[in-house]
Scaffold this motif. Structure first.
Motif, PDB file in Angstrom:
ATOM      1  N   VAL A   1       0.835  -1.207   0.000  1.00 15.75           N
ATOM      2  CA  VAL A   1       0.000   0.000   0.000  1.00 15.75           C
ATOM      3  C   VAL A   1       0.866   1.252   0.000  1.00 15.75           C
ATOM      4  N   THR A   2       2.017   1.176   0.660  1.00 11.15           N
ATOM      5  CA  THR A   2       2.955   2.303   0.621  1.00 11.15           C
ATOM      6  C   THR A   2       3.521   2.476  -0.786  1.00 11.15           C
ATOM      7  N   GLU A   3       3.849   1.367  -1.428  1.00 14.82           N
ATOM      8  CA  GLU A   3       4.357   1.441  -2.800  1.00 14.82           C
ATOM      9  C   GLU A   3       3.319   2.034  -3.741  1.00 14.82           C
ATOM     10  N   MET A   4       2.055   1.671  -3.538  1.00 13.51           N
ATOM     11  CA  MET A   4       0.999   2.137  -4.445  1.00 13.51           C
ATOM     12  C   MET A   4       0.793   3.648  -4.363  1.00 13.51           C
ATOM     13  N   ILE A   5       0.929   4.232  -3.164  1.00 15.78           N
ATOM     14  CA  ILE A   5       0.666   5.673  -3.057  1.00 15.78           C
ATOM     15  C   ILE A   5       1.918   6.517  -3.272  1.00 15.78           C
ATOM     16  N   THR A   6       3.111   5.929  -3.097  1.00 12.21           N
ATOM     17  CA  THR A   6       4.341   6.714  -3.289  1.00 12.21           C
ATOM     18  C   THR A   6       4.990   6.461  -4.641  1.00 12.21           C
ATOM     19  N   GLY A   7       4.690   5.296  -5.261  1.00 12.09           N
ATOM     20  CA  GLY A   7       5.305   4.959  -6.539  1.00 12.09           C
ATOM     21  C   GLY A   7       6.715   4.415  -6.428  1.00 12.09           C
ATOM     22  N   HIS A   8       7.180   4.100  -5.218  1.00 16.11           N
ATOM     23  CA  HIS A   8       8.536   3.587  -5.022  1.00 16.11           C
ATOM     24  C   HIS A   8       8.509   2.083  -4.751  1.00 16.11           C
ATOM     25  N   ASP A   9       9.446   1.350  -5.349  1.00 18.84           N
ATOM     26  CA  ASP A   9       9.594  -0.087  -5.174  1.00 18.84           C
ATOM     27  C   ASP A   9      10.484  -0.319  -3.955  1.00 18.84           C
ATOM     28  N   LEU A  10       9.881  -0.716  -2.832  1.00 24.53           N
ATOM     29  CA  LEU A  10      10.646  -0.844  -1.595  1.00 24.53           C
ATOM     30  C   LEU A  10      11.583  -2.045  -1.612  1.00 24.53           C
ATOM     31  N   VAL A  11      11.255  -3.080  -2.362  1.00 21.63           N
ATOM     32  CA  VAL A  11      12.170  -4.218  -2.478  1.00 21.63           C
ATOM     33  C   VAL A  11      13.423  -3.803  -3.252  1.00 21.63           C
ATOM     34  N   GLU A  12      13.240  -3.019  -4.298  1.00 24.96           N
ATOM     35  CA  GLU A  12      14.406  -2.505  -5.028  1.00 24.96           C
ATOM     36  C   GLU A  12      15.260  -1.635  -4.112  1.00 24.96           C
ATOM     37  N   TRP A  13      14.611  -0.802  -3.312  1.00 23.60           N
ATOM     38  CA  TRP A  13      15.355   0.007  -2.343  1.00 23.60           C
ATOM     39  C   TRP A  13      16.171  -0.893  -1.419  1.00 23.60           C
ATOM     40  N   GLN A  14      15.541  -1.984  -0.938  1.00 23.64           N
ATOM     41  CA  GLN A  14      16.256  -2.898  -0.044  1.00 23.64           C
ATOM     42  C   GLN A  14      17.537  -3.416  -0.692  1.00 23.64           C
ATOM     43  N   LEU A  15      17.423  -3.863  -1.931  1.00 20.31           N
ATOM     44  CA  LEU A  15      18.565  -4.452  -2.613  1.00 20.31           C
ATOM     45  C   LEU A  15      19.658  -3.416  -2.866  1.00 20.31           C
ATOM     46  N   ARG A  16      19.252  -2.220  -3.263  1.00 20.67           N
ATOM     47  CA  ARG A  16      20.247  -1.178  -3.547  1.00 20.67           C
ATOM     48  C   ARG A  16      20.946  -0.708  -2.264  1.00 20.67           C
ATOM     49  N   VAL A  17      20.176  -0.533  -1.198  1.00 25.31           N
ATOM     50  CA  VAL A  17      20.781  -0.116   0.070  1.00 25.31           C
ATOM     51  C   VAL A  17      21.713  -1.202   0.599  1.00 25.31           C
ATOM     52  N   ALA A  18      21.301  -2.485   0.474  1.00 26.28           N
ATOM     53  CA  ALA A  18      22.153  -3.585   0.928  1.00 26.28           C
ATOM     54  C   ALA A  18      23.458  -3.641   0.144  1.00 26.28           C
ATOM     55  N   ALA A  19      23.416  -3.171  -1.110  1.00 22.60           N
ATOM     56  CA  ALA A  19      24.620  -3.145  -1.949  1.00 22.60           C
ATOM     57  C   ALA A  19      25.478  -1.913  -1.683  1.00 22.60           C
ATOM     58  N   GLY A  20      25.067  -1.067  -0.725  1.00 21.31           N
ATOM     59  CA  GLY A  20      25.867   0.099  -0.355  1.00 21.31           C
ATOM     60  C   GLY A  20      25.468   1.391  -1.019  1.00 21.31           C
ATOM     61  N   GLU A  21      24.410   1.371  -1.816  1.00 24.11           N
ATOM     62  CA  GLU A  21      23.982   2.599  -2.488  1.00 24.11           C
ATOM     63  C   GLU A  21      23.205   3.494  -1.518  1.00 24.11           C
ATOM     64  N   PRO A  22      23.210   4.805  -1.748  1.00 24.09           N
ATOM     65  CA  PRO A  22      22.413   5.700  -0.903  1.00 24.09           C
ATOM     66  C   PRO A  22      20.937   5.644  -1.288  1.00 24.09           C
ATOM     67  N   LEU A  23      20.080   6.098  -0.395  1.00 23.54           N
ATOM     68  CA  LEU A  23      18.657   6.201  -0.709  1.00 23.54           C
ATOM     69  C   LEU A  23      18.471   7.092  -1.935  1.00 23.54           C
ATOM     70  N   PRO A  24      17.514   6.783  -2.794  1.00 23.75           N
ATOM     71  CA  PRO A  24      17.345   7.568  -4.023  1.00 23.75           C
ATOM     72  C   PRO A  24      16.693   8.923  -3.800  1.00 23.75           C
ATOM     73  N   VAL A  25      16.094   9.141  -2.625  1.00 25.98           N
ATOM     74  CA  VAL A  25      15.401  10.409  -2.359  1.00 25.98           C
ATOM     75  C   VAL A  25      15.693  10.870  -0.940  1.00 25.98           C
ATOM     76  N   ARG A  26      15.424  12.153  -0.697  1.00 27.20           N
ATOM     77  CA  ARG A  26      15.469  12.718   0.651  1.00 27.20           C
ATOM     78  C   ARG A  26      14.036  12.943   1.131  1.00 27.20           C
ATOM     79  N   GLN A  27      13.881  13.256   2.398  1.00 27.28           N
ATOM     80  CA  GLN A  27      12.539  13.380   2.970  1.00 27.28           C
ATOM     81  C   GLN A  27      11.687  14.399   2.223  1.00 27.28           C
ATOM     82  N   ASP A  28      12.270  15.534   1.887  1.00 27.02           N
ATOM     83  CA  ASP A  28      11.493  16.583   1.222  1.00 27.02           C
ATOM     84  C   ASP A  28      11.054  16.188  -0.182  1.00 27.02           C
TER      85      ASP A  28
END
Length: 671
Positions: free
Chosen positions: A299-326
């Motif tokens: 439901v979070t993915e549906m309203i924000t448009g972000h793939d949280l599983v992709e975020w998990q994989l990228r963060v685990a690989a050492g990449e920074p978050l793709p966005v900031r809070q603002d």
């Protein structure tokens, strides 16, 4: 980015992780138990490795076996999904020691937040408000009883290392505390390997609101707004939605910032959820932090448009978050319904069996449309007693809550499942319930709205009976009420159109409607067909089209009304899906199903499902009263207490602790 990922889980989350990882170009490895050799998640991955027997402790909870599989497959990372080892600090540390990336937070963060008691102490020191209760280490039953007495009843016992409603009981009085405590500890030990519990004041009309947080290894941490998970049964979530109805921007910011502070306090990395319980006046209290992705993340993915599983994989690989809070915002409203193999009319007990038919509404695979299905089973798969009985998650999105609610009701009406009992019809009633429609939400909504959500059984409509009759005729070769054009020279004795010399044809169908026998009659006079049941007599026309083995699209005109439905014939059962409402009828042969009314089956009690006997409270000769606990079974990772239906004396107990029993097995006999 690593190139090979082992997925240490099963079901819909394993399928979802595999799809995202493959989209990123990663090779995926599944692990599976003996019960899951042909499971959907195995087929979804590029390769698969067996890890043990069907029970979780012999397979998905075997950290060393999973690590060996990862090494054998050359995997550089392990995704734990949710449940099983996803919040196990020892497994996370073992991955790190082996040089394998654990797709989740560091072991230290899991340790800090994995114990509800320790997490509450941490939050208390940080000034986050807590529900009054005891969160300490002393687990002596007398001490815990005394703490509960001081807090005041009702209290809530919760497994310190738990989640998902397991190891959780509401206790209304001091007399019931000891039995509930013992049950919680057994369930907690079986599900999490830790029997520690905490005691809290039970809030009377709370809402369950959680904040999705995400942190990377570069010091960035954001919250992706909130989810309302108040609608629950057996302390497990049934419906989740985002954003939470009635949430003000000020309160959203306060809860989000508190959640980020909690994550920063333990140097968190990855996806996590900080859960709060909120009172009607707006006060909120920290409950726990789940150091993993949640079942309801779509439901979070549906309203924000972000793939949280992709975020998990990228963060685990050492990449920074793709966005900031603002940079974060949301659009519209999303609702998720958990489709379970269970019987809502019988205490939501799990249902075991084969998915003979599983038809899903038109949907998309991820977040590019307004209806999404995340599923871990296919038509033909079995729901076993070893794992959670979830069939799929149905997620919808609308421009606002009302549109999302309407879309969910429509999508639930399009779901068709034959072979096990499901909660689909119950979920649709929930979507249409006045309290849910008005967002009058709290964790007791299902109990509070019991009469409307569990209506008294009503007889099948004449329309449903006529649709069933048309499908049964189609299964016998009679596809339409239209006059047949006879082929010259064809054998008239092979015709199936009901022609008679007298011009009158009549056929009686004996149906069982919720256990009650009901006769419906199909009659043809000349070229006019009619339907009759009791005093109802209506003209009838029908047409059927086979859409699969035993599956028909049926169109009828009964009286002045037209109806179209899918009807599925499986053995003696006829499943009618019309107007979003399912009806189950059975073909009834009075001779085959005759029962000797004089037979006496005594006072035997039978198992409501397959499972294991884990506790027996009585022995032969014991006197019991109605409602007394007789024994406890474990199935689908939950405990189920078998109670005495009447006063009496135990004559014999047929099983011992540790025995596996089948559905319907006689457990014990009362006089």
């Amino acid at each position: 980015m690593f190139n090979t990922l082992l997925i240490a889980n099963r079901g819909e989350i394993a399928c979802r992780v595999a799809a995202t990882a493959q989209r990123l170009g990663l090779r995926t490895i599944a692990v599976y138990s003996e019960a899951d050799a042909n499971a959907r998640h195995v087929a979804a991955c590029d390769a698969a490795i067996p890890i043990g027997g069907p029970e979780p402790r012999n397979s998905y909870l075997r950290g060393p076996a999973i690590l060996e599989a990862a090494k054998a497959a050359g995997a550089q990372a392990v995704h734990p999904g949710y449940g099983f080892l996803s919040e196990n600090e020892a497994f996370a540390q073992a991955c790190a020691d082996a040089g394998i990336v654990f797709v989740g937070p560091p072991a230290s963060a899991i340790a800090a937040m994995g114990s509800k008691s320790a997490a509450k102490s941490l939050m208390e020191a940080a000034g986050v408000p807590l529900v009054p209760g005891y969160h300490g280490e002393n687990q002596d039953p007398d001490f815990l009883q005394a703490q509960a007495d001081l807090i005041g009843y009702p209290v809530l016992i919760k497994a310190s290392a738990g989640g998902g409603g397991k190891g959780m009981r509401i206790v209304a009085s001091a007399d019931a505390f000891r039995e509930a405590l013992a049950s919680c500890k057994r369930e907690a030990a079986g599900s999490f390997g830790d029997d520690k519990v905490l005691i809290e004041r039970y809030l009377q009309k709370p809402r369950h609101i959680e904040i999705q947080v995400f942190a990377d290894s570069h010091g960035n941490c954001v919250y992706l707004f909130e989810r309302d998970c108040s609608v629950q049964r057996r302390h497990q979530k049934v419906i989740e939605e985002a954003p939470a109805p009635g949430m003000t921007p000020e309160r959203r910011r306060a809860m989000g910032e508190a959640a980020v502070a909690a994550a920063r306090a333990v140097d968190y990395v990855g996806a996590g959820t900080v859960e709060f319980i909120a009172e009607p006046d707006g006060r909120f209290y920290f409950m726990e932090m789940n150091t993993r992705l949640q079942v309801e993340h779509p439901v979070t993915e549906m309203i924000t448009g972000h793939d949280l599983v992709e975020w998990q994989l990228r963060v685990a690989a050492g990449e920074p978050l793709p966005v900031r809070q603002d940079d974060l915002s949301f659009t519209g409203h999303a609702i998720e319904a958990r489709i379970y193999a269970e019987n809502p009319d019988n205490g939501f007990l799990p249902s075991i069996g084969r998915l003979d038919v599983l038809r899903l509404p038109p949907h998309v695979a991820f977040a590019n449309g307004d209806v999404r299905i995340d599923g871990g089973v296919r038509e033909g798969d079995a729901i076993t007693p070893y794992y959670d009985p979830m069939i799929a998650k149905l997620i919808v999105r609308g421009k606002d809550r009302e549109q999302a609610r309407a879309r969910m009701a429509q999508a639930l009406g399009e779901l068709q499942c034959v072979g096990v009992q499901t909660n689909i019809a119950f979920l649709r009633r929930l979507m249409l319930d006045d309290a849910f429609a008005q967002a009058d939400l709290d964790t007791g909504l299902i109990e509070r709205r019991h009469d409307s959500l569990f209506p008294l059984p009503m007889p099948a409509t004449d329309t449903a009976c006529a649709l069933a009759m048309a499908a049964l005729l189609a299964s016998q070769g009679e596809k339409s009420s239209e006059p047949h054009q006879r082929v010259a020279g064809a054998d008239p004795w092979n015709a199936l159109d009901g022609w008679r010399v007298s011009g009158v044809y009549e056929k009686t169908f004996s149906l069982l409607d919720r256990g009650e026998a009901r006769e419906v009659v199909l009659r043809r006079v000349a070229e006019q067909w009619s339907y009759s049941s009791g005093e109802t007599v209506l003209p009838l026309a029908w047409q059927t089209e086979a859409t699969g083995a035993g599956q028909y699209l049926v169109r009828i005109r009964l009286g002045d009304a037209d109806e179209r439905a899918t009807v599925i014939v499986r053995g003696e059962q006829v499943h009618v899906y019309a107007g979003g409402v399912p009806t189950l009828l059975e073909q009834h042969d009075p001779l085959m199903h005759s029962v000797d009314e004089s037979s006496d089956h005594g006072g035997s009690l039978t198992a409501p499902m397959p499972g294991k006997i884990i506790s027996i409270a009585v022995k032969a000769g014991d006197a019991v009263k109605a409602g007394d606990a007789l024994l406890v079974m474990e199935a689908m990772k939950m405990e189920h207490t078998i109670q005495s239906p009447k006063d009496g004396t135990v004559q014999e107990v047929y099983f011992a602790v540790g025995d596996q029993v089948g559905d319907g097995a006689e457990l014990l006999a009362l006089d």
